[in-house]
Design a protein around this motif. Structure first.
Motif, PDB file in Angstrom:
ATOM      1  N   ASN A 163       0.807  -1.216   0.000  1.00 41.72           N
ATOM      2  CA  ASN A 163       0.000   0.000   0.000  1.00 41.72           C
ATOM      3  C   ASN A 163       0.843   1.270   0.000  1.00 41.72           C
ATOM      4  O   ASN A 163       0.293   2.372  -0.044  1.00 41.72           O
ATOM      5  CB  ASN A 163      -0.963   0.008   1.190  1.00 41.72           C
ATOM      6  CG  ASN A 163      -2.211  -0.813   0.912  1.00 41.72           C
ATOM      7  OD1 ASN A 163      -2.452  -1.228  -0.228  1.00 41.72           O
ATOM      8  ND2 ASN A 163      -3.007  -1.060   1.936  1.00 41.72           N
ATOM      9  N   ARG A 164       2.154   1.118   0.035  1.00 39.04           N
ATOM     10  CA  ARG A 164       3.036   2.288  -0.066  1.00 39.04           C
ATOM     11  C   ARG A 164       3.786   2.307  -1.402  1.00 39.04           C
ATOM     12  O   ARG A 164       4.764   3.032  -1.557  1.00 39.04           O
ATOM     13  CB  ARG A 164       4.030   2.312   1.107  1.00 39.04           C
ATOM     14  CG  ARG A 164       3.355   2.590   2.451  1.00 39.04           C
ATOM     15  CD  ARG A 164       4.352   2.950   3.543  1.00 39.04           C
ATOM     16  NE  ARG A 164       5.153   1.805   3.974  1.00 39.04           N
ATOM     17  CZ  ARG A 164       6.458   1.681   3.760  1.00 39.04           C
ATOM     18  NH1 ARG A 164       7.127   2.609   3.089  1.00 39.04           N
ATOM     19  NH2 ARG A 164       7.103   0.620   4.212  1.00 39.04           N
ATOM     20  N   ALA A 165       3.313   1.526  -2.341  1.00 33.37           N
ATOM     21  CA  ALA A 165       3.956   1.496  -3.660  1.00 33.37           C
ATOM     22  C   ALA A 165       3.721   2.814  -4.393  1.00 33.37           C
ATOM     23  O   ALA A 165       2.759   3.548  -4.122  1.00 33.37           O
ATOM     24  CB  ALA A 165       3.423   0.331  -4.479  1.00 33.37           C
ATOM     25  N   GLU A 166       4.622   3.103  -5.331  1.00 30.09           N
ATOM     26  CA  GLU A 166       4.534   4.339  -6.104  1.00 30.09           C
ATOM     27  C   GLU A 166       4.915   4.080  -7.566  1.00 30.09           C
ATOM     28  O   GLU A 166       5.782   3.249  -7.846  1.00 30.09           O
ATOM     29  CB  GLU A 166       5.469   5.412  -5.541  1.00 30.09           C
ATOM     30  CG  GLU A 166       5.110   5.880  -4.146  1.00 30.09           C
ATOM     31  CD  GLU A 166       6.140   6.864  -3.598  1.00 30.09           C
ATOM     32  OE1 GLU A 166       5.773   7.653  -2.705  1.00 30.09           O
ATOM     33  OE2 GLU A 166       7.293   6.831  -4.065  1.00 30.09           O
ATOM     34  N   ILE A 167       4.254   4.795  -8.446  1.00 31.62           N
ATOM     35  CA  ILE A 167       4.653   4.815  -9.857  1.00 31.62           C
ATOM     36  C   ILE A 167       5.450   6.096 -10.084  1.00 31.62           C
ATOM     37  O   ILE A 167       4.965   7.197  -9.784  1.00 31.62           O
ATOM     38  CB  ILE A 167       3.436   4.789 -10.788  1.00 31.62           C
ATOM     39  CG1 ILE A 167       2.671   3.473 -10.633  1.00 31.62           C
ATOM     40  CG2 ILE A 167       3.856   4.971 -12.248  1.00 31.62           C
ATOM     41  CD1 ILE A 167       1.344   3.442 -11.381  1.00 31.62           C
ATOM     42  N   ILE A 168       6.667   5.953 -10.589  1.00 31.02           N
ATOM     43  CA  ILE A 168       7.489   7.106 -10.943  1.00 31.02           C
ATOM     44  C   ILE A 168       7.324   7.319 -12.445  1.00 31.02           C
ATOM     45  O   ILE A 168       7.709   6.469 -13.241  1.00 31.02           O
ATOM     46  CB  ILE A 168       8.970   6.885 -10.593  1.00 31.02           C
ATOM     47  CG1 ILE A 168       9.106   6.415  -9.138  1.00 31.02           C
ATOM     48  CG2 ILE A 168       9.773   8.155 -10.840  1.00 31.02           C
ATOM     49  CD1 ILE A 168       8.564   7.385  -8.108  1.00 31.02           C
ATOM     50  N   ARG A 169       6.751   8.451 -12.795  1.00 30.15           N
ATOM     51  CA  ARG A 169       6.447   8.746 -14.196  1.00 30.15           C
ATOM     52  C   ARG A 169       7.270   9.950 -14.648  1.00 30.15           C
ATOM     53  O   ARG A 169       7.166  11.035 -14.080  1.00 30.15           O
ATOM     54  CB  ARG A 169       4.957   9.020 -14.365  1.00 30.15           C
ATOM     55  CG  ARG A 169       4.515   9.349 -15.772  1.00 30.15           C
ATOM     56  CD  ARG A 169       3.007   9.211 -15.888  1.00 30.15           C
ATOM     57  NE  ARG A 169       2.598   7.824 -15.716  1.00 30.15           N
ATOM     58  CZ  ARG A 169       1.337   7.449 -15.496  1.00 30.15           C
ATOM     59  NH1 ARG A 169       0.370   8.347 -15.418  1.00 30.15           N
ATOM     60  NH2 ARG A 169       1.049   6.164 -15.343  1.00 30.15           N
ATOM     61  N   ARG A 170       8.091   9.737 -15.674  1.00 31.02           N
ATOM     62  CA  ARG A 170       8.963  10.794 -16.185  1.00 31.02           C
ATOM     63  C   ARG A 170       8.357  11.379 -17.458  1.00 31.02           C
ATOM     64  O   ARG A 170       8.276  10.690 -18.473  1.00 31.02           O
ATOM     65  CB  ARG A 170      10.365  10.246 -16.462  1.00 31.02           C
ATOM     66  CG  ARG A 170      11.074   9.780 -15.201  1.00 31.02           C
ATOM     67  CD  ARG A 170      12.406   9.105 -15.506  1.00 31.02           C
ATOM     68  NE  ARG A 170      13.121   8.745 -14.311  1.00 31.02           N
ATOM     69  CZ  ARG A 170      12.876   7.659 -13.586  1.00 31.02           C
ATOM     70  NH1 ARG A 170      11.917   6.820 -13.962  1.00 31.02           N
ATOM     71  NH2 ARG A 170      13.561   7.409 -12.494  1.00 31.02           N
ATOM     72  N   PRO A 171       7.942  12.646 -17.413  1.00 28.31           N
ATOM     73  CA  PRO A 171       7.372  13.263 -18.619  1.00 28.31           C
ATOM     74  C   PRO A 171       8.396  13.316 -19.741  1.00 28.31           C
ATOM     75  O   PRO A 171       9.602  13.461 -19.491  1.00 28.31           O
ATOM     76  CB  PRO A 171       7.001  14.684 -18.144  1.00 28.31           C
ATOM     77  CG  PRO A 171       6.900  14.572 -16.652  1.00 28.31           C
ATOM     78  CD  PRO A 171       7.909  13.535 -16.255  1.00 28.31           C
ATOM     79  N   PRO A 172       7.959  13.190 -20.997  1.00 28.98           N
ATOM     80  CA  PRO A 172       8.892  13.186 -22.126  1.00 28.98           C
ATOM     81  C   PRO A 172       9.599  14.517 -22.336  1.00 28.98           C
ATOM     82  O   PRO A 172      10.627  14.578 -22.992  1.00 28.98           O
ATOM     83  CB  PRO A 172       8.001  12.841 -23.325  1.00 28.98           C
ATOM     84  CG  PRO A 172       6.622  13.221 -22.901  1.00 28.98           C
ATOM     85  CD  PRO A 172       6.570  12.998 -21.427  1.00 28.98           C
ATOM     86  N   ASN A 173       9.064  15.614 -21.766  1.00 24.67           N
ATOM     87  CA  ASN A 173       9.665  16.928 -21.988  1.00 24.67           C
ATOM     88  C   ASN A 173      10.795  17.232 -21.009  1.00 24.67           C
ATOM     89  O   ASN A 173      11.320  18.347 -20.980  1.00 24.67           O
ATOM     90  CB  ASN A 173       8.596  18.021 -21.896  1.00 24.67           C
ATOM     91  CG  ASN A 173       7.861  18.001 -20.552  1.00 24.67           C
ATOM     92  OD1 ASN A 173       8.228  17.259 -19.645  1.00 24.67           O
ATOM     93  ND2 ASN A 173       6.827  18.814 -20.442  1.00 24.67           N
ATOM     94  N   GLY A 174      11.159  16.244 -20.169  1.00 20.82           N
ATOM     95  CA  GLY A 174      12.255  16.450 -19.233  1.00 20.82           C
ATOM     96  C   GLY A 174      11.866  17.128 -17.943  1.00 20.82           C
ATOM     97  O   GLY A 174      12.733  17.483 -17.131  1.00 20.82           O
TER      98      GLY A 174
END
Length: 213
Positions: A164-175
Motif C-alpha cells: 500500500n506504499r507502492a509508487e509509480i514514478i512517471r517521467r514526462p517526455p519533456n524532461g
C-alpha cells in the motif's frame, strides 16, 4: 411512349452510362484513410530495442537468413555480408528495407522480412518493476497496460512488501520533474479495489518498498 434523347443518346442510356462510370470510379479508387488514422497506425508500430530477438528471412537466400538473432546492447545486429546494421529505433519494416539496401551490393533484388520473436523494446518505452515484487522485471509497454497486468507479470508481492506504499514514478517526455503516483497494491491484489488499477504509460517505474517490521 415518348423517348427523350441527350446529345443523340436516349436518356435512359445516358443514365446507365453515368451510373457505370460512377461505380467504376468507386471500385478503382477506394477512399483514403483520414490523416489522423494513418498517423495513429504509424505511431503504434513496434520499435525495435536492444535485447529484442529477431528473425531475418532473405527470400531465396537461406544462407543469409538468421533465426533467434539478438539485438546487441549497442542496438546493432550482424548478418552474413552485413556485419553491422543499426536495428534499435527502427520498426521491423524499416530494418528490412535497410537490410535490402545493404544486401543489394551482393544480391540481385534482395527481398527481406524481419520478424520480432521476443520483445523488450526501447528503454524509453519499457515498464520497470523494482523492490519487493516476486520477480522484478522490465517489460515492453503495450496499449492498455495497467498496474494489475504488470503485477501479474511480476508474480505478485513478496511477503516483506509494503504494497500500500507502492509508487509509480512517471517521467514526462519533456524532461520535467518526475511525477509520483501512489498505488495501494495490497488493496488492489488482496482487496479487489479496482480503483487502484492505474493505467501505465511508457517509461513508468513501479517501486514497491519493504515493510517495517
Amino acid at each position: 411512349m415518348k423517348s427523350f434523347r441527350v446529345a443523340g443518346i436516349p436518356a435512359w442510356s445516358a443514365l446507365i452510362i453515368g451510373l457505370g462510370a460512377g461505380l467504376a470510379g468507386c471500385a478503382g479508387a477506394p477512399p483514403a484513410l483520414p490523416a489522423s488514422t494513418a498517423q495513429s497506425s504509424a505511431a503504434s508500430a513496434y520499435v525495435i530495442g536492444p535485447g529484442d530477438t529477431l528473425t531475418v528471412f532473405v527470400y531465396r537466400a537461406p544462407e543469409l537468413s538468421a533465426a533467434a538473432l539478438p539485438v546487441r546492447p549497442d542496438g546493432r545486429i550482424s548478418l552474413p555480408l552485413v556485419p553491422d546494421v543499426e536495428a534499435a529505433g527502427r520498426t521491423p519494416s524499416e530494418l528490412a528495407r535497410a537490410l535490402e539496401e545493404a544486401l543489394a551490393e551482393y544480391v540481385r533484388e534482395p527481398n527481406v522480412t524481419v520478424m520480432v520473436q521476443s520483445f523488450i523494446g526501447q528503454p524509453s518505452r519499457q515498464i520497470r518493476v523494482i523492490g519487493e515484487a516476486t520477480q522484478p522485471l522490465a517489460l515492453p509497454y503495450r496499449e492498455g497496460l495497467s498496474v494489475l497486468d504488470v503485477m501479474i507479470n511480476a508474480r505478485g508481492l513478496t511477503r516483506y512488501a509494503a504494497g500500500n506504499r507502492a509508487e509509480i514514478i512517471r517521467r514526462p517526455p519533456n524532461g520535467a520533474a518526475p511525477q509520483v503516483i501512489p498505488v495501494r497494491l495490497d488493496d488492489l491484489l488482496r482487496g479487489g479495489d479496482i480503483s487502484q488499477d492505474v493505467a501505465m504509460q511508457p517509461g513508468d517505474t513501479l517501486v514497491i518498498p519493504q515493510g517495517w517490521f
